[in-house]
Scaffold this motif. Structure first.
Motif, PDB file in Angstrom:
ATOM      1  N   ALA A 110      -0.771  10.508 -11.275  1.00 44.38           N
ATOM      2  CA  ALA A 110      -0.113  10.574  -9.959  1.00 44.38           C
ATOM      3  C   ALA A 110      -0.059   9.208  -9.267  1.00 44.38           C
ATOM      4  O   ALA A 110       1.005   8.782  -8.820  1.00 44.38           O
ATOM      5  CB  ALA A 110      -0.793  11.609  -9.078  1.00 44.38           C
ATOM      6  N   PRO A 111      -1.188   8.477  -9.176  1.00 44.18           N
ATOM      7  CA  PRO A 111      -1.083   7.158  -8.551  1.00 44.18           C
ATOM      8  C   PRO A 111      -0.225   6.177  -9.344  1.00 44.18           C
ATOM      9  O   PRO A 111       0.499   5.367  -8.756  1.00 44.18           O
ATOM     10  CB  PRO A 111      -2.524   6.653  -8.465  1.00 44.18           C
ATOM     11  N   ALA A 112      -0.270   6.256 -10.670  1.00 44.22           N
ATOM     12  CA  ALA A 112       0.545   5.351 -11.487  1.00 44.22           C
ATOM     13  C   ALA A 112       2.029   5.646 -11.296  1.00 44.22           C
ATOM     14  O   ALA A 112       2.849   4.723 -11.228  1.00 44.22           O
ATOM     15  CB  ALA A 112       0.160   5.479 -12.958  1.00 44.22           C
ATOM     16  N   THR A 113       2.387   6.922 -11.188  1.00 44.46           N
ATOM     17  CA  THR A 113       3.781   7.291 -10.942  1.00 44.46           C
ATOM     18  C   THR A 113       4.236   6.794  -9.577  1.00 44.46           C
ATOM     19  O   THR A 113       5.347   6.273  -9.423  1.00 44.46           O
ATOM     20  CB  THR A 113       3.954   8.814 -11.043  1.00 44.46           C
ATOM     21  N   TYR A 114       3.385   6.933  -8.588  1.00 39.73           N
ATOM     22  CA  TYR A 114       3.710   6.459  -7.243  1.00 39.73           C
ATOM     23  C   TYR A 114       3.940   4.940  -7.249  1.00 39.73           C
ATOM     24  O   TYR A 114       4.914   4.448  -6.685  1.00 39.73           O
ATOM     25  CB  TYR A 114       2.595   6.820  -6.273  1.00 39.73           C
ATOM     26  N   ILE A 115       3.048   4.207  -7.887  1.00 40.71           N
ATOM     27  CA  ILE A 115       3.172   2.754  -7.936  1.00 40.71           C
ATOM     28  C   ILE A 115       4.426   2.350  -8.712  1.00 40.71           C
ATOM     29  O   ILE A 115       5.109   1.390  -8.355  1.00 40.71           O
ATOM     30  CB  ILE A 115       1.907   2.119  -8.564  1.00 40.71           C
ATOM     31  N   PHE A 116       4.748   3.089  -9.780  1.00 49.99           N
ATOM     32  CA  PHE A 116       5.953   2.788 -10.547  1.00 49.99           C
ATOM     33  C   PHE A 116       7.189   2.878  -9.658  1.00 49.99           C
ATOM     34  O   PHE A 116       8.006   1.952  -9.608  1.00 49.99           O
ATOM     35  CB  PHE A 116       6.077   3.752 -11.734  1.00 49.99           C
ATOM     36  N   PHE A 117       7.340   3.992  -8.944  1.00 44.43           N
ATOM     37  CA  PHE A 117       8.515   4.152  -8.096  1.00 44.43           C
ATOM     38  C   PHE A 117       8.474   3.231  -6.889  1.00 44.43           C
ATOM     39  O   PHE A 117       9.521   2.776  -6.417  1.00 44.43           O
ATOM     40  CB  PHE A 117       8.687   5.609  -7.676  1.00 44.43           C
ATOM     41  N   ALA A 118       7.288   2.927  -6.380  1.00 42.65           N
ATOM     42  CA  ALA A 118       7.177   1.989  -5.262  1.00 42.65           C
ATOM     43  C   ALA A 118       7.571   0.576  -5.683  1.00 42.65           C
ATOM     44  O   ALA A 118       7.971  -0.231  -4.846  1.00 42.65           O
ATOM     45  CB  ALA A 118       5.753   1.991  -4.708  1.00 42.65           C
TER      46      ALA A 118
END
Length: 132
Positions: A44-52
């Motif tokens: 979840a945090p890695a996905t958030y950082i990817f899109f951010a």
């Protein structure tokens, strides 16, 4: 007690970085092993950082393509963002850091491109060495 002079402190460029690496080196492998053992908890945090990181790269990349007549664009910004994030995550030890282009960089590159395009003897072909 001996107090170091200002000159001796200034002549040791990079001394603090070398000392930080020496202090952190024994824990470096363990940090990566523990990080990889978290499994789905990191998704979840890695996905958030990817899109951010990707969404501003797309927006600013398109603006950069317009400002530089396509000399630099979305692909260049995505590749630069990916490489900077990869280097930062491996060397810096912060794998979930948001890395990307910002509006001031887009504006500066646009101004540099227009300046080099309108200056006799430079031309838009010399814009990329200036931007690098």
């Amino acid at each position: 007690m001996h107090k170091p002079s200002l000159l001796s402190c200034c002549c040791q460029v990079g001394h603090g970085i070398v000392q930080d690496v020496r202090n952190r080196l024994p824990y470096y492998k363990d940090d990566w092993v523990q990080g990889c053992n978290w499994g789905i908890k990191v998704f979840a945090p890695a996905t958030y950082i990817f899109f951010a990181s990707v969404l501003p790269a797309l927006a600013f990349g398109q603006q950069l393509a317009v400002g530089t007549d396509g000399t630099l664009g979305v692909v260049h910004v995505l590749v630069a963002t990916a490489l900077a994030g990869l280097v930062q995550s491996i060397i810096g030890g912060q794998p979930l850091l948001i890395v990307g282009v910002a509006e001031p960089i887009v504006l500066i590159y646009g101004f540099l491109y227009n300046f080099s395009k309108t200056t006799p003897g430079l031309g838009s072909g010399l814009f990329l060495p200036w931007a690098a």
